[in-house]
Design a protein around this motif. Structure first.
Motif, PDB file in Angstrom:
ATOM      1  N   ALA A 109       0.902   5.000  -2.110  1.00  0.00           N
ATOM      2  CA  ALA A 109       0.429   6.167  -1.346  1.00  0.00           C
ATOM      3  C   ALA A 109       1.586   7.140  -1.088  1.00  0.00           C
ATOM      4  CB  ALA A 109      -0.177   5.722  -0.021  1.00  0.00           C
ATOM      5  N   TRP A 124       0.832  -1.213   0.000  1.00  0.00           N
ATOM      6  CA  TRP A 124       0.000   0.000   0.000  1.00  0.00           C
ATOM      7  C   TRP A 124       0.862   1.256   0.000  1.00  0.00           C
ATOM      8  CZ3 TRP A 124      -4.548  -0.668   4.040  1.00  0.00           C
ATOM      9  CH2 TRP A 124      -5.381  -1.696   3.603  1.00  0.00           C
ATOM     10  N   LEU A 143      -3.741   4.293  -1.048  1.00  0.00           N
ATOM     11  CA  LEU A 143      -3.418   3.242  -0.087  1.00  0.00           C
ATOM     12  C   LEU A 143      -4.158   1.950  -0.428  1.00  0.00           C
ATOM     13  CD1 LEU A 143      -3.410   4.760   3.520  1.00  0.00           C
ATOM     14  CD2 LEU A 143      -1.548   3.525   2.453  1.00  0.00           C
TER      15      LEU A 143
END
Lengths: 376, 98
Positions: A116, A112, A142
């Protein structure tokens, strides 16, 4: 700015598509349309009172000019979606209860941060402040974006993933066919939710770019294009998965030209990293007759190309006047890539595992540096 | 008294629905207690949409007809009752046609 029509259309599409693909197909029931008929009449009476009194007021520039009496047509779309949401709620809650573990696993929580972080770094550092919309987009990069990239990948790679021991670990999940439809639906629904935010931030141009990024994520694995089955294009498409969040961050802060060298360096880093990720799969991919950049180049040449691209991205960072620490931190990537040639055993997972953990280290050190240099 | 117009209308409608539901045992008073969960779920979803609408200046409430208590800047307490009323009424009609 968002129009009322868009605000009602997006939940309408999400709820209707859920009912069709994952729900109990309430739309096909006669009883639903009878209910909607009654609710339509009730809305007409109640809403006429609200809008003519007027208890509720509308910004005339943000509604369509179509009205039924004093009621904007969008109110009926709102009511329709709301009623359907109430009726599909039991199926939706059941859907979450049945699928959340698989959905979470196939979004690769370990990765993730890799999407992000580039967005957050570009948006926060270049803008110099954090807005609510920036935070929402961090959330997008994310989870929903990773679900789109990896979830759809797991759906289309199910047959080959069954043969791959790297699956069902932090490097991916083996997703049974029963979950394929729910994953597709959720990935698309979550993307749709963020479209108004993107439109708000950058208008049609940014929305178009965003859609291209989404299509790249889908067609990396999905037929008929399936970039991952075309050597070289697989690396380019994969690299763009990571450059895309940074590009969005750069564009919303209007620093595109200023960041061109860095973006291109990141793109080359992404290509090199994709090659590193493809090398351990060479044997499985050959067995499954899948062409990748690694099977196309061969192990030795693939490693040379990866090291070259890491070095070249360092040179570009120098040209972009990026602090030396970011360039020096690239060296372990080169050594790690080169270590593939030293590994005599078939299992070449170690360098790739090191690569995944080193990404976290790189992110940590660079964040500390940014905090020290620009904030403290 | 004008401030109470919208709230009174909503509360009277809700009391009517509760009474009807109590008599017929369709939704909240039915043996299966999951209806309240469905109402809360759908209402929460549309509360978010209302908040986005207010933040983007698409619609707003006339301060003349609301009591002035807000659950979110620009979203009056009456909106919560409205969302509850709409979803409750929808479920009653839905069960009525069963």
């Amino acid at each position: 700015m968002i129009q009322y029509f868009i605000l009602t259309l997006i939940p309408f599409l999400i709820i209707v598509s859920f009912d069709i693909f994952c729900g109990s197909r309430i739309l096909l029931k006669k009883r639903f349309w009878k209910t909607i008929g009654v609710l339509g009449i009730a809305t007409l009476i109640f809403d006429t009172f609200l809008t003519s009194t007027p208890i509720v007021l509308y910004n005339q520039e943000k509604i369509l000019s179509i009205k039924i009496g004093t009621i904007p047509i969008e109110d009926f779309i709102y009511g329709f979606s709301f009623a359907l949401a109430v009726f599909v709620a039991p199926s939706f809650i059941k859907y979450l209860q049945n699928n959340w573990k698989v959905i979470l696993a196939c979004s690769r929580p370990f990765s993730w941060i890799n999407t992000a972080y580039p967005f957050a770094l570009a948006a926060f550092v270049l803008r110099g402040k954090v807005g609510m919309e920036d935070l929402l987009l961090v959330l997008f990069f994310l989870f929903p974006y990773n679900l789109l990239v990896y979830g759809i990948n797991d759906v289309y790679d199910y047959e080959t993933d069954k043969l791959n021991p790297r699956k069902n670990s932090i490097e991916g999940a083996l997703v049974e066919p029963v979950y394929h439809k729910p994953i597709w639906w959720l990935a698309m629904a979550l993307c749709a939710l963020f479209l108004p935010i993107i439109f708000n931030l950058g208008g049609w141009a940014l929305l178009l770019l965003f859609l291209i990024g989404i299509l790249n994520a889908i067609f990396y694995s999905a037929p008929p294009i399936r970039f991952k089955g075309v050597p070289i294009l697989d690396s380019i498409s994969s690299s763009l998965h990571f450059v895309f969040p940074a590009l969005i961050g750069v564009l919303i802060t209007n620093h595109f030209y200023y960041s061109l060298y860095v973006l291109f360096a990141f793109f080359l880093w992404g290509i090199a990293s994709h090659i590193i990720g493809a090398i351990p799969d060479i044997q499985y991919d050959k067995k499954a007759k899948i062409s990748t950049v690694a099977t196309f180049l061969g192990k030795r040449f693939a490693v040379i190309i990866a090291v070259f691209f890491y070095c070249f991205s360092g040179i570009l960072l120098m040209l972009g006047s990026v602090p030396m620490i970011f360039i020096l931190l690239l060296l372990p990537y080169c050594f790690n890539a080169a270590s593939f040639l030293m590994d005599k055993r078939f299992s070449m997972l170690k360098p790739f595992r090191y690569f995944m953990y080193y990404n976290l280290f790189y992110g940590f050190v660079s964040t500390m540096y940014i905090i020290w240099r620009y904030i403290v | 008294m004008q401030f109470y117009t919208y709230l009174s209308l909503l509360l009277i409608s809700l009391i009517g629905l509760f009474y009807f539901d109590y008599k017929k045992k369709f939704v909240i008073f039915a043996k299966n207690g999951s209806s309240l969960r469905d109402i809360v779920f759908a209402s929460s979803l549309f509360l978010i949409i209302d908040i986005i609408g207010v933040v983007n200046n698409i619609f707003y409430s006339n301060p003349k007809y609301i009591i002035g208590v807000h659950v979110f800047p620009g979203v009056p307490i009456e909106e919560i009752f409205f969302l509850f009323l709409f979803s409750y009424f929808s479920l009653i009609v839905w069960r009525f046609f069963k």
